[in-house]
Motif scaffolding. Sequence first.
Motif, PDB file in Angstrom:
ATOM      1  N   GLY A 177       6.651  -1.602  26.984  1.00  0.00           N
ATOM      2  CA  GLY A 177       8.243  -1.465  27.339  1.00  0.00           C
ATOM      3  C   GLY A 177       8.527  -1.445  28.515  1.00  0.00           C
ATOM      4  N   ILE A 178       8.759  -2.535  29.129  1.00  0.00           N
ATOM      5  CA  ILE A 178       9.157  -2.687  30.686  1.00  0.00           C
ATOM      6  C   ILE A 178      10.516  -3.359  30.757  1.00  0.00           C
ATOM      7  CG2 ILE A 178       8.468  -3.544  33.039  1.00  0.00           C
ATOM      8  CD1 ILE A 178       5.677  -3.693  31.839  1.00  0.00           C
ATOM      9  N   HIS A 179      11.487  -2.785  31.548  1.00  0.00           N
ATOM     10  CA  HIS A 179      12.858  -3.434  31.621  1.00  0.00           C
ATOM     11  C   HIS A 179      13.153  -3.089  32.996  1.00  0.00           C
ATOM     12  CE1 HIS A 179      16.799  -4.992  30.504  1.00  0.00           C
ATOM     13  NE2 HIS A 179      17.296  -3.982  31.281  1.00  0.00           N
ATOM     14  N   VAL A 180      13.571  -4.062  33.840  1.00  0.00           N
ATOM     15  CA  VAL A 180      14.175  -4.269  35.201  1.00  0.00           C
ATOM     16  C   VAL A 180      15.511  -5.023  34.955  1.00  0.00           C
ATOM     17  CG1 VAL A 180      13.789  -4.723  37.420  1.00  0.00           C
ATOM     18  CG2 VAL A 180      11.925  -4.021  36.168  1.00  0.00           C
ATOM     19  N   ASP A 181      16.588  -4.277  35.465  1.00  0.00           N
ATOM     20  CA  ASP A 181      17.857  -4.929  35.001  1.00  0.00           C
ATOM     21  C   ASP A 181      17.831  -6.020  36.289  1.00  0.00           C
ATOM     22  OD1 ASP A 181      19.085  -3.028  33.308  1.00  0.00           O
ATOM     23  OD2 ASP A 181      19.658  -1.809  34.890  1.00  0.00           O
ATOM     24  N   HIS A 182      18.351  -7.257  35.616  1.00  0.00           N
ATOM     25  CA  HIS A 182      18.611  -8.261  36.402  1.00  0.00           C
ATOM     26  C   HIS A 182      17.111  -9.008  37.119  1.00  0.00           C
ATOM     27  CE1 HIS A 182      22.733  -7.652  35.787  1.00  0.00           C
ATOM     28  NE2 HIS A 182      22.813  -6.544  36.217  1.00  0.00           N
ATOM     29  N   ILE A 183      16.250  -8.871  36.422  1.00  0.00           N
ATOM     30  CA  ILE A 183      14.753  -9.080  36.901  1.00  0.00           C
ATOM     31  C   ILE A 183      14.898 -10.646  37.279  1.00  0.00           C
ATOM     32  CG2 ILE A 183      13.603  -9.541  34.836  1.00  0.00           C
ATOM     33  CD1 ILE A 183      11.235  -8.285  35.922  1.00  0.00           C
ATOM     34  N   THR A 184      14.241 -11.143  38.622  1.00  0.00           N
ATOM     35  CA  THR A 184      14.150 -12.448  38.971  1.00  0.00           C
ATOM     36  C   THR A 184      12.899 -13.154  38.320  1.00  0.00           C
ATOM     37  OG1 THR A 184      12.905 -11.828  40.914  1.00  0.00           O
ATOM     38  CG2 THR A 184      15.251 -11.868  40.978  1.00  0.00           C
ATOM     39  N   ALA A 185      12.687 -14.269  38.466  1.00  0.00           N
ATOM     40  CA  ALA A 185      11.523 -14.884  37.947  1.00  0.00           C
ATOM     41  C   ALA A 185      10.375 -14.380  38.950  1.00  0.00           C
ATOM     42  CB  ALA A 185      11.685 -16.731  37.972  1.00  0.00           C
ATOM     43  N   GLU A 186      10.445 -14.324  40.346  1.00  0.00           N
ATOM     44  CA  GLU A 186       9.446 -13.848  41.023  1.00  0.00           C
ATOM     45  C   GLU A 186       9.168 -12.361  40.785  1.00  0.00           C
ATOM     46  OE1 GLU A 186       7.662 -15.000  43.853  1.00  0.00           O
ATOM     47  OE2 GLU A 186       8.351 -17.059  43.061  1.00  0.00           O
ATOM     48  N   GLU A 187       9.746 -11.623  40.247  1.00  0.00           N
ATOM     49  CA  GLU A 187       9.716 -10.081  39.783  1.00  0.00           C
ATOM     50  C   GLU A 187       8.980 -10.050  38.448  1.00  0.00           C
ATOM     51  OE1 GLU A 187      13.083  -7.543  41.879  1.00  0.00           O
ATOM     52  OE2 GLU A 187      13.647  -8.559  40.211  1.00  0.00           O
ATOM     53  N   ILE A 188       9.128 -10.996  37.627  1.00  0.00           N
ATOM     54  CA  ILE A 188       8.520 -11.027  36.386  1.00  0.00           C
ATOM     55  C   ILE A 188       6.877 -11.374  36.731  1.00  0.00           C
ATOM     56  CG2 ILE A 188       8.082 -12.454  34.177  1.00  0.00           C
ATOM     57  CD1 ILE A 188      11.147 -12.734  34.312  1.00  0.00           C
ATOM     58  N   LYS A 189       6.927 -12.474  37.781  1.00  0.00           N
ATOM     59  CA  LYS A 189       5.413 -12.866  38.043  1.00  0.00           C
ATOM     60  C   LYS A 189       4.643 -11.572  38.826  1.00  0.00           C
ATOM     61  CE  LYS A 189       2.877 -16.128  41.030  1.00  0.00           C
ATOM     62  NZ  LYS A 189       3.057 -17.211  41.891  1.00  0.00           N
ATOM     63  N   LEU A 190       5.472 -10.914  39.399  1.00  0.00           N
ATOM     64  CA  LEU A 190       4.848  -9.614  40.134  1.00  0.00           C
ATOM     65  C   LEU A 190       4.563  -8.688  39.227  1.00  0.00           C
ATOM     66  CD1 LEU A 190       4.311  -7.697  42.403  1.00  0.00           C
ATOM     67  CD2 LEU A 190       6.884  -7.328  42.702  1.00  0.00           C
ATOM     68  N   THR A 191       5.450  -8.468  38.050  1.00  0.00           N
ATOM     69  CA  THR A 191       5.239  -7.582  37.088  1.00  0.00           C
ATOM     70  C   THR A 191       3.666  -7.898  36.213  1.00  0.00           C
ATOM     71  OG1 THR A 191       7.541  -6.985  36.687  1.00  0.00           O
ATOM     72  CG2 THR A 191       6.297  -6.577  34.909  1.00  0.00           C
TER      73      THR A 191
END
Length: 135
Positions: free
Chosen positions: A105-119
Amino acid sequence: MGRKCLAKIEGDKVQDLTVESGRIKINMKAISIGQDLCVIVTGGNSPHIGCVTLSVPRPSLADVNVSSATTSVLNLLGHKDDEAARYVSHVLSSKLNRNVVVTCGIHVDHITAEEIKLTIELVKRLTDTLIQKYI
């Protein structure tokens, strides 16, 4: 009257790994349960249970000399944690030849496409580190 339940797990049976880059911080805890492995992946500003997977190791269908795994996924409605959970579960089970359960369960408010890739990259990095701890 309430009862206190204190869990004690021996140190060598638990791995607690964290990696961070920018706004993304991911934690991976792994607990050995006999020959099996239970892994908890959390991160962001609202950790939760978004997905649960179970992987069972088996020989690859293409080459019996290569290890693989069968992975079952139970994803909570509206959550997108299945991609990370399935990767961790499948890779750990295949590489370590162990039954593996992952809750993610990972949630980052207002995550960007780049941050999803980084995750996903950070989850893969933690998975590789965890494999090295158990080999």
